[in-house]
Write a protein that holds these residues in place. Structure first.
Motif, short mmCIF file in Angstrom:
data_model
loop_
_atom_site.label_atom_id
_atom_site.label_comp_id
_atom_site.label_asym_id
_atom_site.label_seq_id
_atom_site.Cartn_x
_atom_site.Cartn_y
_atom_site.Cartn_z
N ILE A 92 13.34 -73.98 40.66
CA ILE A 92 14.30 -72.81 39.59
C ILE A 92 15.62 -73.39 39.31
O ILE A 92 16.16 -73.51 38.26
CB ILE A 92 14.27 -71.43 40.20
CG1 ILE A 92 12.95 -70.86 40.40
CG2 ILE A 92 15.04 -70.71 39.28
CD1 ILE A 92 12.79 -69.66 41.14
N LYS A 93 16.17 -73.99 40.42
CA LYS A 93 17.75 -74.58 40.22
C LYS A 93 17.60 -75.88 39.40
O LYS A 93 18.39 -75.76 38.57
CB LYS A 93 18.07 -74.78 41.70
CG LYS A 93 19.56 -75.01 42.02
CD LYS A 93 19.93 -75.35 43.17
CE LYS A 93 21.61 -75.38 43.29
NZ LYS A 93 22.07 -75.40 44.63
N LYS A 94 16.41 -76.64 39.71
CA LYS A 94 16.70 -77.68 38.99
C LYS A 94 16.11 -77.74 37.43
O LYS A 94 16.69 -78.32 36.46
CB LYS A 94 15.38 -78.62 39.54
CG LYS A 94 15.31 -80.05 38.99
CD LYS A 94 14.42 -81.11 39.73
CE LYS A 94 14.29 -82.14 39.39
NZ LYS A 94 13.12 -83.36 40.03
N TYR A 95 15.20 -76.79 37.11
CA TYR A 95 14.55 -76.76 35.71
C TYR A 95 15.01 -75.31 35.32
O TYR A 95 14.49 -75.18 33.82
CB TYR A 95 12.82 -76.85 35.72
CG TYR A 95 12.62 -78.05 36.27
CD1 TYR A 95 12.91 -79.28 35.52
CD2 TYR A 95 12.03 -78.08 37.45
CE1 TYR A 95 12.36 -80.47 36.17
CE2 TYR A 95 11.55 -79.55 37.90
CZ TYR A 95 11.91 -80.58 37.34
OH TYR A 95 11.40 -81.57 37.60
N SER A 96 16.02 -74.58 35.84
CA SER A 96 16.26 -73.20 35.11
C SER A 96 15.04 -72.28 34.86
O SER A 96 14.26 -71.93 35.67
CB SER A 96 17.29 -73.54 34.22
OG SER A 96 17.97 -72.14 33.67
N ALA A 97 15.25 -71.83 33.40
CA ALA A 97 14.18 -70.87 32.99
C ALA A 97 12.60 -71.54 33.08
O ALA A 97 11.94 -70.45 33.46
CB ALA A 97 14.62 -70.68 31.49
N LEU A 98 12.50 -72.68 32.65
CA LEU A 98 11.04 -73.22 32.89
C LEU A 98 10.80 -73.26 34.27
O LEU A 98 9.71 -72.82 34.60
CB LEU A 98 10.99 -74.68 32.20
CG LEU A 98 9.85 -75.23 32.36
CD1 LEU A 98 8.74 -74.56 31.74
CD2 LEU A 98 9.88 -76.69 31.67
N GLY A 99 11.48 -73.38 35.31
CA GLY A 99 11.34 -73.49 36.73
C GLY A 99 10.76 -72.12 37.19
O GLY A 99 10.10 -72.04 38.06
N LEU A 100 11.96 -71.17 36.61
CA LEU A 100 11.28 -69.74 37.06
C LEU A 100 10.13 -69.14 36.36
O LEU A 100 9.34 -68.57 37.05
CB LEU A 100 12.58 -69.03 36.53
CG LEU A 100 12.78 -67.48 36.50
CD1 LEU A 100 12.86 -67.05 38.22
CD2 LEU A 100 13.78 -66.67 36.11
N LEU A 101 9.73 -69.58 35.38
CA LEU A 101 8.48 -69.26 34.59
C LEU A 101 7.20 -70.02 35.55
O LEU A 101 6.56 -68.96 35.86
CB LEU A 101 8.46 -69.66 33.20
CG LEU A 101 7.28 -69.29 32.33
CD1 LEU A 101 7.43 -69.25 30.85
CD2 LEU A 101 6.20 -70.43 32.63
N ILE A 102 7.28 -71.05 35.87
CA ILE A 102 6.39 -71.63 36.66
C ILE A 102 6.26 -71.14 37.95
O ILE A 102 5.10 -70.73 38.47
CB ILE A 102 6.38 -73.00 36.57
CG1 ILE A 102 6.34 -73.90 35.48
CG2 ILE A 102 5.47 -73.79 37.71
CD1 ILE A 102 6.70 -75.01 35.00
N PHE A 103 7.37 -70.73 38.65
CA PHE A 103 7.29 -70.45 39.92
C PHE A 103 6.75 -69.00 39.78
O PHE A 103 6.12 -68.60 40.81
CB PHE A 103 8.85 -70.15 40.46
CG PHE A 103 9.15 -69.52 41.69
CD1 PHE A 103 8.96 -70.35 42.79
CD2 PHE A 103 9.35 -68.17 41.91
CE1 PHE A 103 9.14 -69.74 44.04
CE2 PHE A 103 9.59 -67.45 43.04
CZ PHE A 103 9.22 -68.38 44.21
N VAL A 104 7.33 -67.92 39.11
CA VAL A 104 6.35 -66.78 38.77
C VAL A 104 4.96 -66.67 38.55
O VAL A 104 4.30 -65.90 38.79
CB VAL A 104 7.34 -65.87 38.04
CG1 VAL A 104 6.65 -64.34 37.79
CG2 VAL A 104 8.64 -65.57 38.48
N ALA A 105 4.65 -67.63 37.65
CA ALA A 105 3.33 -67.88 37.18
C ALA A 105 2.16 -68.19 38.11
O ALA A 105 1.10 -67.95 38.15
CB ALA A 105 3.41 -68.81 36.28
N VAL A 106 2.69 -68.88 39.43
CA VAL A 106 1.79 -69.15 40.33
C VAL A 106 1.33 -67.85 41.30
O VAL A 106 2.28 -67.23 41.90
CB VAL A 106 2.43 -70.11 41.38
CG1 VAL A 106 1.53 -70.52 42.78
CG2 VAL A 106 2.84 -71.43 40.63
N PRO A 107 0.23 -67.46 41.28
CA PRO A 107 -0.46 -66.24 41.74
C PRO A 107 -0.30 -66.32 43.35
O PRO A 107 -1.54 -66.28 43.78
CB PRO A 107 -1.44 -65.88 41.10
CG PRO A 107 -2.28 -67.05 40.70
CD PRO A 107 -0.95 -68.06 40.22
#
Length: 155
Positions: A92-107
């Motif tokens: 999330i720190k590295k990719y900001s919004a995209l990293g946040l989206l991917i982080f939350v998307a992983v169930p």
């Protein structure tokens, strides 16, 4: 009348389970489907319920943590939550919004909207950007969980 009350209480239970940390929609969707809800219905309720705490976390977490750090009793808890979240939030720190989206998307447990919201608040990601990324990631996770619930319960 009893059927309407039972129907509404099932929906409220799914919403509340989805709003809980750790469980979130990863537990709420299968729970709703196990109650006999259509997977799409359970998914919508799961998304709505899990998004309920997001604005509050994004807006108020930092000020609340700042106040809690002033009290010896809560300081260790705040430091533990911060350390645990930031350890998971490298992408999330590295990719900001995209990293946040991917982080939350992983169930998976601890990769949902609660941890994502805490990370976004601690990393000072703008509210709108964070909210949209969390919503998109949460919707992807919901689709995955709906598909798994659909397969498991055979709708």
């Amino acid at each position: 009348m009893t059927n309407i009350i039972n129907f509404l209480s099932d929906e409220i239970m799914v919403l509340l389970i989805a709003a809980m940390p750790v469980v979130e929609l990863r537990g709420a969707i299968p729970f709703g489907v196990s109650l006999g809800m259509h997977p799409l219905h359970a998914m919508v309720l799961g998304i709505l319920g899990s998004m309920l705490p997001v604005p509050f976390l994004l807006l108020f977490l930092k000020p609340v943590f700042r106040e809690m750090r002033k009290h010896r009793l809560f300081k260790k808890f705040v430091e533990w939550v911060t350390h645990r979240t930031m350890k998971k939030a490298k992408n999330i720190k590295k990719y900001s919004a995209l990293g946040l989206l991917i982080f939350v998307a992983v169930p998976l447990p601890t990769t949902g909207v609660w941890t994502g919201s805490i990370a976004a608040a601690l990393l000072d990601i703008r509210f709108r950007t964070a909210f949209l990324a969390i919503f998109a990631g949460n919707s992807i996770a919901a689709l995955i969980m709906m598909a798994l619930s659909h397969a498991a319960f055979g709708f």
